[in-house]
Design a protein around this motif. Structure first.
Motif, PDB file in Angstrom:
ATOM      1  N   VAL A 198      -6.049  -2.058   1.172  1.00  0.00           N
ATOM      2  CA  VAL A 198      -6.773  -1.525  -0.707  1.00  0.00           C
ATOM      3  C   VAL A 198      -6.982  -3.324  -1.242  1.00  0.00           C
ATOM      4  O   VAL A 198      -6.100  -4.000  -0.547  1.00  0.00           O
ATOM      5  CB  VAL A 198      -4.993  -1.127  -0.814  1.00  0.00           C
ATOM      6  CG1 VAL A 198      -4.994  -0.446  -2.548  1.00  0.00           C
ATOM      7  CG2 VAL A 198      -5.090   0.849  -0.063  1.00  0.00           C
ATOM      8  N   LEU A 201       1.065   4.147  -3.398  1.00  0.00           N
ATOM      9  CA  LEU A 201       0.509   5.650  -2.631  1.00  0.00           C
ATOM     10  C   LEU A 201       1.548   6.727  -3.087  1.00  0.00           C
ATOM     11  O   LEU A 201       1.749   7.858  -3.126  1.00  0.00           O
ATOM     12  CB  LEU A 201       0.165   5.353  -1.449  1.00  0.00           C
ATOM     13  CG  LEU A 201      -1.271   4.787  -0.720  1.00  0.00           C
ATOM     14  CD1 LEU A 201      -1.147   5.366   1.138  1.00  0.00           C
ATOM     15  CD2 LEU A 201      -2.509   5.470  -1.257  1.00  0.00           C
ATOM     16  N   GLU A 202       2.736   6.135  -2.767  1.00  0.00           N
ATOM     17  CA  GLU A 202       3.862   6.587  -3.765  1.00  0.00           C
ATOM     18  C   GLU A 202       4.522   7.126  -5.060  1.00  0.00           C
ATOM     19  O   GLU A 202       4.553   7.660  -5.052  1.00  0.00           O
ATOM     20  CB  GLU A 202       5.189   6.302  -2.352  1.00  0.00           C
ATOM     21  CG  GLU A 202       6.037   6.755  -1.529  1.00  0.00           C
ATOM     22  CD  GLU A 202       7.458   5.897  -1.113  1.00  0.00           C
ATOM     23  OE1 GLU A 202       8.072   5.706  -0.849  1.00  0.00           O
ATOM     24  OE2 GLU A 202       6.477   6.404   0.247  1.00  0.00           O
ATOM     25  N   ILE A 229       0.615  -0.811   0.399  1.00  0.00           N
ATOM     26  CA  ILE A 229       0.077  -0.342   0.354  1.00  0.00           C
ATOM     27  C   ILE A 229       1.156   1.246  -0.044  1.00  0.00           C
ATOM     28  O   ILE A 229       0.497   2.243  -0.331  1.00  0.00           O
ATOM     29  CB  ILE A 229      -0.581  -0.273   1.520  1.00  0.00           C
ATOM     30  CG1 ILE A 229      -1.759  -0.818   1.217  1.00  0.00           C
ATOM     31  CG2 ILE A 229      -1.650   1.110   1.179  1.00  0.00           C
ATOM     32  CD1 ILE A 229      -2.716  -1.286   2.475  1.00  0.00           C
ATOM     33  N   GLN A 230       2.091   0.890   1.081  1.00  0.00           N
ATOM     34  CA  GLN A 230       2.904   2.457   0.832  1.00  0.00           C
ATOM     35  C   GLN A 230       3.246   2.628  -0.898  1.00  0.00           C
ATOM     36  O   GLN A 230       3.465   3.977  -0.706  1.00  0.00           O
ATOM     37  CB  GLN A 230       4.201   1.941   2.006  1.00  0.00           C
ATOM     38  CG  GLN A 230       4.847   3.290   2.671  1.00  0.00           C
ATOM     39  CD  GLN A 230       3.317   3.917   3.471  1.00  0.00           C
ATOM     40  OE1 GLN A 230       2.583   3.768   4.238  1.00  0.00           O
ATOM     41  NE2 GLN A 230       2.614   5.221   3.319  1.00  0.00           N
ATOM     42  N   TYR A 240       2.344   6.639  -7.198  1.00  0.00           N
ATOM     43  CA  TYR A 240       0.746   7.722  -7.571  1.00  0.00           C
ATOM     44  C   TYR A 240       0.866   9.433  -7.316  1.00  0.00           C
ATOM     45  O   TYR A 240       0.636  10.211  -7.062  1.00  0.00           O
ATOM     46  CB  TYR A 240       0.160   6.952  -7.915  1.00  0.00           C
ATOM     47  CG  TYR A 240      -0.129   6.052  -8.930  1.00  0.00           C
ATOM     48  CD1 TYR A 240      -0.202   5.902  -9.801  1.00  0.00           C
ATOM     49  CD2 TYR A 240      -0.139   4.609  -8.512  1.00  0.00           C
ATOM     50  CE1 TYR A 240      -0.223   5.331 -11.260  1.00  0.00           C
ATOM     51  CE2 TYR A 240      -0.070   3.393  -9.314  1.00  0.00           C
ATOM     52  CZ  TYR A 240      -0.215   3.458 -10.282  1.00  0.00           C
ATOM     53  OH  TYR A 240       0.106   2.832 -11.243  1.00  0.00           O
ATOM     54  N   ASN A 241       1.927   9.632  -5.827  1.00  0.00           N
ATOM     55  CA  ASN A 241       1.976  10.581  -5.086  1.00  0.00           C
ATOM     56  C   ASN A 241       0.869  10.340  -4.919  1.00  0.00           C
ATOM     57  O   ASN A 241       0.102  11.935  -5.004  1.00  0.00           O
ATOM     58  CB  ASN A 241       2.468  11.578  -6.079  1.00  0.00           C
ATOM     59  CG  ASN A 241       2.834  12.534  -4.931  1.00  0.00           C
ATOM     60  OD1 ASN A 241       2.509  12.967  -3.883  1.00  0.00           O
ATOM     61  ND2 ASN A 241       3.013  14.175  -5.555  1.00  0.00           N
ATOM     62  N   ILE A 242      -0.325   9.335  -4.068  1.00  0.00           N
ATOM     63  CA  ILE A 242      -1.707  10.420  -3.794  1.00  0.00           C
ATOM     64  C   ILE A 242      -2.106   9.365  -1.880  1.00  0.00           C
ATOM     65  O   ILE A 242      -0.950   8.995  -1.825  1.00  0.00           O
ATOM     66  CB  ILE A 242      -3.077   9.456  -4.356  1.00  0.00           C
ATOM     67  CG1 ILE A 242      -2.460   7.594  -4.736  1.00  0.00           C
ATOM     68  CG2 ILE A 242      -2.693   9.941  -6.136  1.00  0.00           C
ATOM     69  CD1 ILE A 242      -3.313   6.796  -5.311  1.00  0.00           C
ATOM     70  N   THR A 243      -3.132  10.033  -1.995  1.00  0.00           N
ATOM     71  CA  THR A 243      -3.469   8.994  -0.245  1.00  0.00           C
ATOM     72  C   THR A 243      -4.404   8.582  -0.682  1.00  0.00           C
ATOM     73  O   THR A 243      -5.253   8.497  -2.019  1.00  0.00           O
ATOM     74  CB  THR A 243      -4.159  10.208   0.828  1.00  0.00           C
ATOM     75  OG1 THR A 243      -5.257  11.274  -0.517  1.00  0.00           O
ATOM     76  CG2 THR A 243      -2.480  12.086   0.813  1.00  0.00           C
ATOM     77  N   LEU A 244      -4.554   7.335   0.445  1.00  0.00           N
ATOM     78  CA  LEU A 244      -6.016   6.828   0.911  1.00  0.00           C
ATOM     79  C   LEU A 244      -7.274   7.524  -0.078  1.00  0.00           C
ATOM     80  O   LEU A 244      -7.732   6.662  -1.100  1.00  0.00           O
ATOM     81  CB  LEU A 244      -5.821   5.676   2.319  1.00  0.00           C
ATOM     82  CG  LEU A 244      -5.017   4.459   2.116  1.00  0.00           C
ATOM     83  CD1 LEU A 244      -5.634   3.971   3.714  1.00  0.00           C
ATOM     84  CD2 LEU A 244      -5.291   3.851   1.509  1.00  0.00           C
ATOM     85  N   ASP A 279      -8.033   9.464  -1.836  1.00  0.00           N
ATOM     86  CA  ASP A 279      -7.679   9.440  -3.994  1.00  0.00           C
ATOM     87  C   ASP A 279      -8.899   8.335  -4.368  1.00  0.00           C
ATOM     88  O   ASP A 279      -8.833   8.111  -5.813  1.00  0.00           O
ATOM     89  CB  ASP A 279      -6.723   9.991  -4.041  1.00  0.00           C
ATOM     90  CG  ASP A 279      -6.361  11.318  -3.635  1.00  0.00           C
ATOM     91  OD1 ASP A 279      -7.526  12.083  -3.260  1.00  0.00           O
ATOM     92  OD2 ASP A 279      -5.256  11.738  -3.126  1.00  0.00           O
ATOM     93  N   LEU A 280      -8.573   7.097  -4.411  1.00  0.00           N
ATOM     94  CA  LEU A 280      -8.568   5.444  -4.576  1.00  0.00           C
ATOM     95  C   LEU A 280     -10.148   5.463  -4.496  1.00  0.00           C
ATOM     96  O   LEU A 280     -10.312   6.154  -3.455  1.00  0.00           O
ATOM     97  CB  LEU A 280      -7.642   4.588  -3.877  1.00  0.00           C
ATOM     98  CG  LEU A 280      -5.944   4.454  -3.790  1.00  0.00           C
ATOM     99  CD1 LEU A 280      -6.032   3.439  -3.046  1.00  0.00           C
ATOM    100  CD2 LEU A 280      -6.013   3.981  -5.574  1.00  0.00           C
TER     101      LEU A 280
END
Lengths: 378, 79
Positions: free
Chosen positions: B57, B27-28, B23-24, B30-34, B36-37
């Motif tokens: 996820v 997120l890194e 998960i980490q 795509y440079n997003i937070t949870l 945003d999914l």
């Protein structure tokens, strides 16, 4: 050679790699293959949609323009034998609006191995169909003097759908506990009890008896066995996928319904997304139009982004927008602005419509990146 | 629903759970937070057997007519 392909699996989609494997000659030097793969990757990346491209707008145009051609064919029914199916624009509207009750729900039932060869398929089909008492009865006789109803059963029809007398008696008993039942030959006699001897009541009971459920799956109003390729399948009008999947002779991996919401509740949101794409594409194809499937995938992804199916209406997808002004610009603006001001909503102006309203560059294409500079402190 | 494994159905793509580390990384990348999914409900029948909780996820390997297979991620939510 396979190692080389493996290295590019991250960068190229599976289909491109498979196409390459198929089209390239079997004997090819490693250096050549490497060059080809490099070239393919460059070309592939060139073909990708650029960040900031307004894909939603393009999708809307691409589905909308052929849609105007379709209006001519509105409300035409393409029929499979005697069964009507909603096609054309009404069907597309129905799917994209996320209507829960669609006008012609249908199921395609695939059958397991020995059953799909066509033997006894009619019997199987009829055993699925919801049958009420009136369909297997040849005559109702109302005896006013003795306040009783004689139900004359049609044995031929009973054999067709394979039900017997005890089953019918049981289902009548379950629905009408107050009636006294007796059977003689192919006639079942129902006698009203003393309290309800009124004439009115007698006829009311007769009408209610007609609708008694005898056998089959509730919701299936019509069945039609057809041959597709080299196997037989059953198409039904009306759906009850949950009950159908519980039947023994049904192929549980391929049986599908055309109701997006039913699929979403039984097979999950990903399956629902697939059904949206399939169903819309089927209509478009049927009309002889050509829309790239990627546009439909985008719409379906948007509709399913929240985990449930949301229609493209003010109650569905539009409601999920974070910006007040964007929501207000779609439909019922005053309601949205009132509600937003009541709870003190903040608009970050991060999307397109609100920036158009405020006469600012929209975050699309070259408007997307921002500039960051270091300010010199003097 | 008894005795029916919907994971075998042709409409249902393969769902699998990501580990904390994956998960980490996702997120890194795509440079997003949870948040945003895209989301998937905790009660969704396709993830019934994965024993997930909200915040996990799910990685979905879809069959795509244009790309062969495509990978999609959804975050599990309560509502």
């Amino acid at each position: 050679m396979n190692n080389l392909f493996k290295k590019y699996e991250e960068e190229l989609p599976l289909k491109v790699i498979n196409d390459l494997k198929e089209k390239l000659p079997k004997k090819i030097s490693e250096a050549k293959l490497k060059k080809i793969l490099e070239e393919t990757t460059i070309e592939y990346n060139k073909m990708l949609v650029q960040p900031g491209e307004s894909v939603g707008l393009v999708a809307a145009e691409s589905i909308g323009e052929p849609g105007t051609q379709m209006t001519l064919n509105t409300f035409h029914f393409a029929g499979v034998a005697e069964m009507n199916v909603t096609m054309g624009l009404p069907r597309i509207i129905e799917i994209l609006d996320g209507k829960k009750n669609i006008s012609t729900p249908m199921t395609e039932i695939y059958l397991k191995k020995p059953y799909n060869q066509g033997k006894d398929i009619k019997k199987l089909a009829l055993s699925i169909k919801e049958t009420t008492l009136k369909e297997i009865v040849s005559e109702f006789v109302v005896d006013v003097a003795e306040s009783k109803i004689e139900v004359k059963l049609d044995e031929k029809k009973m054999q067709e759908i394979s039900v017997d007398y005890p089953a019918i008696q049981k289902s009548i008993k379950a629905n009408f506990k107050e009636l006294a039942l007796s059977k003689k030959g192919d006639v079942i006699t129902l006698k009203l009890n003393e309290k309800e001897k009124e004439l009115n009541q007698l006829f009311k009971t007769k009408e209610r008896i007609k609708e008694i459920y005898v056998q089959g799956i509730k919701g299936i109003t019509q069945v039609l066995p057809i041959k597709k390729g080299n196997e037989f399948l059953i198409i039904t009008a009306g759906t009850n996928l949950k009950k159908i999947l519980e039947l023994d002779f049904v192929d549980k991996t391929r049986t599908i319904s055309n109701s997006v919401f039913e699929i979403a509740s039984i097979l999950g949101v990903e399956a629902a997304r697939q059904v949206i794409i399939n169903e819309v594409y089927k209509v478009i194809e049927n009309q002889g139009l050509n829309v790239d499937i990627r546009h439909l995938m985008l719409v379906a992804d948007t509709m399913c982004a929240t985990g449930t199916v949301k229609g493209v209406t003010r109650y569905g997808v539009v409601k999920e927008k974070s910006s007040v002004l964007a929501r207000a610009s779609f439909e019922t603006p005053i309601k949205h602005i009132f509600n937003a001001s009541l709870i003190g909503e903040v608009d970050n102006l991060s999307s397109v419509v609100e920036n158009v309203m405020l006469n600012q560059p929209v975050p699309v294409g070259t408007g997307l990146p921002g500039l960051v500079t270091k300010v010199k402190r003097s | 629903m008894k005795n029916i494994d919907i994971r075998k159905h042709i409409l249902v793509p393969e769902h699998s759970k990501l580990t904390k580390q994956e998960i980490q990384e996702l997120l890194e990348k795509y440079n997003i937070t949870l948040n945003d999914l895209p989301k998937i409900l905790l009660t969704d029948s396709a993830i019934e057997k994965l024993s997930v909780k909200s915040g996990d996820v799910i990685k979905i390997i879809r069959n795509s007519p244009t790309a062969g297979t495509s990978i999609y991620y959804r975050v599990v939510t309560n509502e």
